[in-house]
Enzyme design. Structure first.
Site, PDB file in Angstrom:
ATOM      1  N   GLY A   1      55.480  24.461  53.927  1.00  0.00           N
ATOM      2  CA  GLY A   1      56.601  24.314  54.837  1.00  0.00           C
ATOM      3  C   GLY A   1      57.322  22.995  54.622  1.00  0.00           C
ATOM      4  O   GLY A   1      58.548  22.925  54.595  1.00  0.00           O
TER       5      GLY A   1
ATOM      6  N   ARG B   1      55.585  17.891  51.027  1.00  0.00           N
ATOM      7  CA  ARG B   1      54.329  18.407  50.470  1.00  0.00           C
ATOM      8  C   ARG B   1      54.606  19.093  49.132  1.00  0.00           C
ATOM      9  O   ARG B   1      53.784  19.020  48.215  1.00  0.00           O
ATOM     10  CB  ARG B   1      53.649  19.374  51.434  1.00  0.00           C
ATOM     11  CG  ARG B   1      52.222  19.745  50.979  1.00  0.00           C
ATOM     12  CD  ARG B   1      51.533  20.694  51.932  1.00  0.00           C
ATOM     13  NE  ARG B   1      51.381  20.102  53.245  1.00  0.00           N
ATOM     14  CZ  ARG B   1      51.711  20.697  54.386  1.00  0.00           C
ATOM     15  NH1 ARG B   1      52.215  21.918  54.372  1.00  0.00           N
ATOM     16  NH2 ARG B   1      51.539  20.095  55.532  1.00  0.00           N
TER      17      ARG B   1
ATOM     18  N   ARG C   1      69.821  20.611  51.118  1.00  0.00           N
ATOM     19  CA  ARG C   1      69.232  20.384  52.442  1.00  0.00           C
ATOM     20  C   ARG C   1      67.882  19.667  52.360  1.00  0.00           C
ATOM     21  O   ARG C   1      67.051  19.779  53.258  1.00  0.00           O
ATOM     22  CB  ARG C   1      69.078  21.707  53.209  1.00  0.00           C
ATOM     23  CG  ARG C   1      70.397  22.396  53.512  1.00  0.00           C
ATOM     24  CD  ARG C   1      70.185  23.755  54.152  1.00  0.00           C
ATOM     25  NE  ARG C   1      71.469  24.391  54.418  1.00  0.00           N
ATOM     26  CZ  ARG C   1      71.960  24.631  55.637  1.00  0.00           C
ATOM     27  NH1 ARG C   1      71.274  24.286  56.706  1.00  0.00           N
ATOM     28  NH2 ARG C   1      73.128  25.218  55.788  1.00  0.00           N
TER      29      ARG C   1
ATOM     30  N   ARG D   1      51.938  31.010  50.581  1.00  0.00           N
ATOM     31  CA  ARG D   1      52.220  29.957  51.560  1.00  0.00           C
ATOM     32  C   ARG D   1      51.009  29.036  51.660  1.00  0.00           C
ATOM     33  O   ARG D   1      49.872  29.500  51.827  1.00  0.00           O
ATOM     34  CB  ARG D   1      52.531  30.575  52.921  1.00  0.00           C
ATOM     35  CG  ARG D   1      52.429  29.584  54.079  1.00  0.00           C
ATOM     36  CD  ARG D   1      53.027  30.108  55.359  1.00  0.00           C
ATOM     37  NE  ARG D   1      52.390  29.538  56.538  1.00  0.00           N
ATOM     38  CZ  ARG D   1      52.463  28.271  56.932  1.00  0.00           C
ATOM     39  NH1 ARG D   1      53.142  27.398  56.202  1.00  0.00           N
ATOM     40  NH2 ARG D   1      51.846  27.860  58.023  1.00  0.00           N
TER      41      ARG D   1
ATOM     42  N   GLY E   1      50.104  26.011  54.067  1.00  0.00           N
ATOM     43  CA  GLY E   1      50.586  25.277  55.221  1.00  0.00           C
ATOM     44  C   GLY E   1      49.478  24.933  56.186  1.00  0.00           C
ATOM     45  O   GLY E   1      48.293  25.039  55.871  1.00  0.00           O
ATOM     46  N   THR E   2      49.879  24.526  57.366  1.00  0.00           N
ATOM     47  CA  THR E   2      48.917  24.135  58.390  1.00  0.00           C
ATOM     48  C   THR E   2      48.926  25.145  59.531  1.00  0.00           C
ATOM     49  O   THR E   2      49.862  25.926  59.692  1.00  0.00           O
ATOM     50  CB  THR E   2      49.238  22.741  58.945  1.00  0.00           C
ATOM     51  OG1 THR E   2      50.581  22.720  59.444  1.00  0.00           O
ATOM     52  CG2 THR E   2      49.087  21.685  57.857  1.00  0.00           C
TER      53      THR E   2
ATOM     54  N   GLU F   1      50.104  29.909  63.495  1.00  0.00           N
ATOM     55  CA  GLU F   1      51.035  29.240  62.593  1.00  0.00           C
ATOM     56  C   GLU F   1      52.412  29.862  62.809  1.00  0.00           C
ATOM     57  O   GLU F   1      52.608  30.541  63.816  1.00  0.00           O
ATOM     58  CB  GLU F   1      50.542  29.313  61.150  1.00  0.00           C
ATOM     59  CG  GLU F   1      50.230  30.704  60.633  1.00  0.00           C
ATOM     60  CD  GLU F   1      51.446  31.373  60.048  1.00  0.00           C
ATOM     61  OE1 GLU F   1      51.945  30.913  59.015  1.00  0.00           O
ATOM     62  OE2 GLU F   1      51.898  32.394  60.615  1.00  0.00           O
TER      63      GLU F   1
ATOM     64  N   ASP G   1      44.951  21.185  63.593  1.00  0.00           N
ATOM     65  CA  ASP G   1      44.711  20.936  65.015  1.00  0.00           C
ATOM     66  C   ASP G   1      43.763  22.003  65.538  1.00  0.00           C
ATOM     67  O   ASP G   1      43.778  23.140  65.066  1.00  0.00           O
ATOM     68  CB  ASP G   1      46.020  20.989  65.818  1.00  0.00           C
ATOM     69  CG  ASP G   1      47.061  20.025  65.290  1.00  0.00           C
ATOM     70  OD1 ASP G   1      47.024  18.855  65.686  1.00  0.00           O
ATOM     71  OD2 ASP G   1      47.897  20.453  64.471  1.00  0.00           O
TER      72      ASP G   1
END
Length: 237
Positions: free
Chosen positions: A20, A24, A43, A87, A89-90, A179, A204
Site C-alpha cells: 500500500g 515500502r 501522485r 499484495r 501490506g499490514t 485490512e 497491530d
C-alpha cells in the site's frame, strides 16, 4: 501509458508486488531488486521494475483502501498485462491466536464495502485467493520458519470505526485480521482471470493494544513478508 501510471508498454513485469505504502515499494526496490528502474512517480505512487534472483519482477504502491487499489490493479492488469499480483501490506489482528509481526495469508476476504455489491446487489460474491499462490506462499513461509496463519480476513472501508465490537465478533468466527484492500484485489483478479494473493504482516493487535508497531517499522522492517512475496512470485518460473 494509463490514466494513473506513466509507464510505457513493456516497462512493467507480468508479476508484481503491491504494497500500500509507496515508500515500502521504494524500500523493496532498493533492498531486494537488482537494476531497479522507476517506471512511475505520478501522485508519488512509486513503481519499479528490476530482477530478483534473475527473474524480472515489479513492485508498486497502491495507496490505502479498496478504491485506490482497484484503480492501480485494474490498470496494471488491463493496460500493462500483469498476470500475477501479490499484495504485501499490514493488518490488525482480531483472532486472539494472531499476534504482532506474524503473517496472515488471506485465503478469502469478507468485506463491508459496496464495491462488489455494486455489481452483485442480490447476493454476496466470495473473494478468494489463487490457491496455487496461497499454497506456495505457505510452504515458503514454513521453510523460512515464519509464524504464518492462513484464513479469512475482513477488508474494511472503515479504519476508525465507532462500533469495534462488531469487528471483534468476526475474530471469534475465525477471521484472522482486518485490512483494507484484499477483497477488491481478489474481485479484480476474478474478473480478469489473473492470479492474486494477499500477504499481511500484523502491525497491530486489536485484542491487545500494547502490541503495536511504529510507522517506520511498518515501512521498512517487515522483510519476511517481502521475501515470501518475491519468492512466491518467481516460484512458477
Amino acid at each position: 501509458m494509463s490514466i494513473h501510471i506513466s509507464a510505457k508498454k513493456g516497462d512493467i513485469a507480468d508479476k508484481i508486488l503491491l504494497p500500500g505504502d509507496p515508500l515500502r515499494a521504494k524500500f523493496i526496490a532498493e533492498n531486494f531488486l537488482e537494476d531497479a528502474v522507476c517506471f512511475n512517480e505520478v501522485r508519488n505512487m512509486f513503481g519499479y521494475t528490476g530482477t530478483y534472483k534473475g527473474h524480472r519482477v515489479s513492485v508498486m504502491g497502491t495507496g490505502m483502501g479498496m478504491p485506490s487499489i482497484s484503480i492501480y490493479a485494474r490498470e496494471l492488469i488491463v493496460d500493462y498485462g500483469v498476470k500475477t499480483l501479490i499484495r504485501v501490506g499490514t493488518a490488525g489482528a482480531i483472532d486472539p491466536e494472531v499476534h504482532v509481526r506474524e503473517l496472515v495469508l488471506a485465503q478469502a476476504a469478507a468485506t463491508n464495502s459496496n464495491i462488489i455489491r455494486n455489481d452483485f446487489p442480490e447476493f454476496d460474491f466470495p473473494q478468494i485467493a489463487d490457491f496455487g499462490l496461497l499454497d506456495k506462499a505457505y510452504h515458503i513461509a514454513r521453510e523460512m520458519g515464519v509464524t504464518t496463519h492462513v484464513g479469512n480476513v475482513l477488508s474494511s472501508d472503515v479504519f476508525y470505526t465507532n462500533m469495534p465490537e462488531r469487528n471483534m465478533v468476526l475474530g471469534k468466527l475465525g477471521v484472522k485480521a482486518i485490512e483494507m484492500e484484499a477483497a477488491a484485489l481478489y474481485y479484480l483478479a476474478a474478473q480478469h482471470h489473473v492470479k492474486a494473493l494477499g500477504i499481511m504482516t500484523i502491525s497491530d493487535n486489536l485484542n491487545d493494544p500494547t502490541e503495536d508497531t511504529t510507522a517506520e517499522e511498518r515501512q521498512t522492517t517487515f522483510t519476511d513478508m517481502m521475501k515470501i512475496g518475491l519468492e512466491t512470485l518467481i516460484a512458477n518460473d
